[in-house]
Design an enzyme around this catalytic site. Structure first.
Site, PDB file in Angstrom:
ATOM      1  N   GLU A  45      -3.192  11.103  34.699  1.00  0.00           N
ATOM      2  CA  GLU A  45      -2.568  12.009  33.743  1.00  0.00           C
ATOM      3  C   GLU A  45      -2.800  11.504  32.316  1.00  0.00           C
ATOM      4  OE1 GLU A  45       1.864  13.956  33.055  1.00  0.00           O
ATOM      5  OE2 GLU A  45       1.723  11.906  33.832  1.00  0.00           O
ATOM      6  N   LYS A 121       1.222  21.069  35.210  1.00  0.00           N
ATOM      7  CA  LYS A 121       2.380  20.272  35.599  1.00  0.00           C
ATOM      8  C   LYS A 121       3.607  21.176  35.662  1.00  0.00           C
ATOM      9  CE  LYS A 121       4.577  15.831  34.478  1.00  0.00           C
ATOM     10  NZ  LYS A 121       4.550  14.686  33.532  1.00  0.00           N
ATOM     11  N   CYS A 155       2.385  13.337  38.383  1.00  0.00           N
ATOM     12  CA  CYS A 155       3.394  12.366  37.969  1.00  0.00           C
ATOM     13  C   CYS A 155       4.821  12.792  38.346  1.00  0.00           C
ATOM     14  CB  CYS A 155       3.255  12.094  36.476  1.00  0.00           C
ATOM     15  SG  CYS A 155       4.011  10.534  35.929  1.00  0.00           S
TER      16      CYS A 155
END
Length: 291
Positions: A45, A121, A155
């Site tokens: 990321e 995300k 993440c």
């Protein structure tokens, strides 16, 4: 059912002097992984935020505008490199425009046949919500590959069991998790959740991350903490600790492992426990008011 040799990166935040040095460094990592037999490589990321180190310190909205300006080059570079090296490349995440004055933290997975799968995300961290001009994704992309179905959880996304379960229910047997954590607290949250998702859904999770630090602080990305790895269920025929392979903490390196989807099928059919199949959705349905 095919095996997948996959490389995942502990990408080093080192001082670079030119943009070309950034792209050349990535090119070398991809070619090295391909030469070692990898059919896919996973970068972390916010990897392109490394380029902010070449510019004067910026506010977050300025940084997003700058990074978005590199989007065309980013896509062209990784598309050509994937085709040339015959390797699938999860090119970390990249900040790109998503509507008027709003940006997405988006992962791009490039295939050697020219196809590109993306995933914005879905769960933004408190910092991303407050300081960054980002919008959260609202759709989970579970996609087909020659090795089977996959999904990308970036993440913080891996810390939400509902999202990984949704991917597994739709057939995903591998979750790719590009991450950026700047200290051991954040890393271990992501790491332990990655392993939990592998256990409860009986699938593989591959984690990558940023490591190292820059000599000059940047408010967006200046240091990273990670031990990249490939994780499995903690059950036969895998190892008891659920670790297929991990790197050395905070070293700038690439970790390779062979993912055998037949072993995953064996685990799902003959493992000591079956948390994915023994779930009780009819019970959970009655508990929705608590969620």
């Amino acid at each position: 059912m095919k095996k997948l040799t996959i490389a995942t990166t502990q990408y080093g935040l080192t001082d670079i002097r030119t943009e070309e040095e950034f792209w050349t460094g990535i090119d070398m990592k991809v070619r090295e992984a391909a030469e070692q037999g990898a059919s896919m490589i996973v970068f972390p990321e916010y990897m392109t935020a490394h380029l902010l180190s070449l510019e004067p310190s910026m506010l977050h909205d300025e940084a997003c505008y700058f990074l978005n300006g590199l989007t065309d080059k980013y896509i062209e570079f990784f598309r050509e490199l994937s085709q040339e090296c015959d390797i699938a490349i999860l090119a970390g995440t990249h900040i790109c425009l998503e509507g008027e004055n709003k940006y997405s933290n988006k992962a791009f997975l490039f295939f050697s046949d020219g196809r590109v799968e993306t995933q914005s995300k879905i769960h933004l961290t408190p910092e991303e919500q407050i300081r960054w001009p980002l919008v959260a994704g609202d759709e989970l992309n579970v996609f087909d590959t020659e090795w089977g179905k996959m999904a990308i959880l970036t993440c913080y996304d891996i810390e939400f069991p509902e999202l990984a379960r949704a991917a597994a229910v739709r057939g995903a047997e591998l979750i790719l998790c590009p991450s950026y954590t700047d200290n051991s607290f954040g890393y271990h949250r992501v790491r332990h959740c990655a392993q939990a998702r592998a256990i409860e859904n009986q699938l593989f999770v591959v984690l990558s991350g940023l490591v190292g630090s820059l000599s000059e602080d940047r408010p967006q990305v200046d240091m990273g903490f990670c031990q990249a790895g490939i994780f499995t269920p903690c059950d036969l025929p895998f190892e008891a600790d659920g670790i297929l392979q991990v790197g050395e903490t905070n070293e700038n390196r690439t970790v390779l492992a062979e993912i055998d989807f037949y072993m995953l099928r064996e685990n799902r059919e003959r493992g000591a426990v079956a948390p994915f199949f023994d779930r009780r959705p009819e019970l959970y349905e009655h508990q929705k008011t608590l969620l």
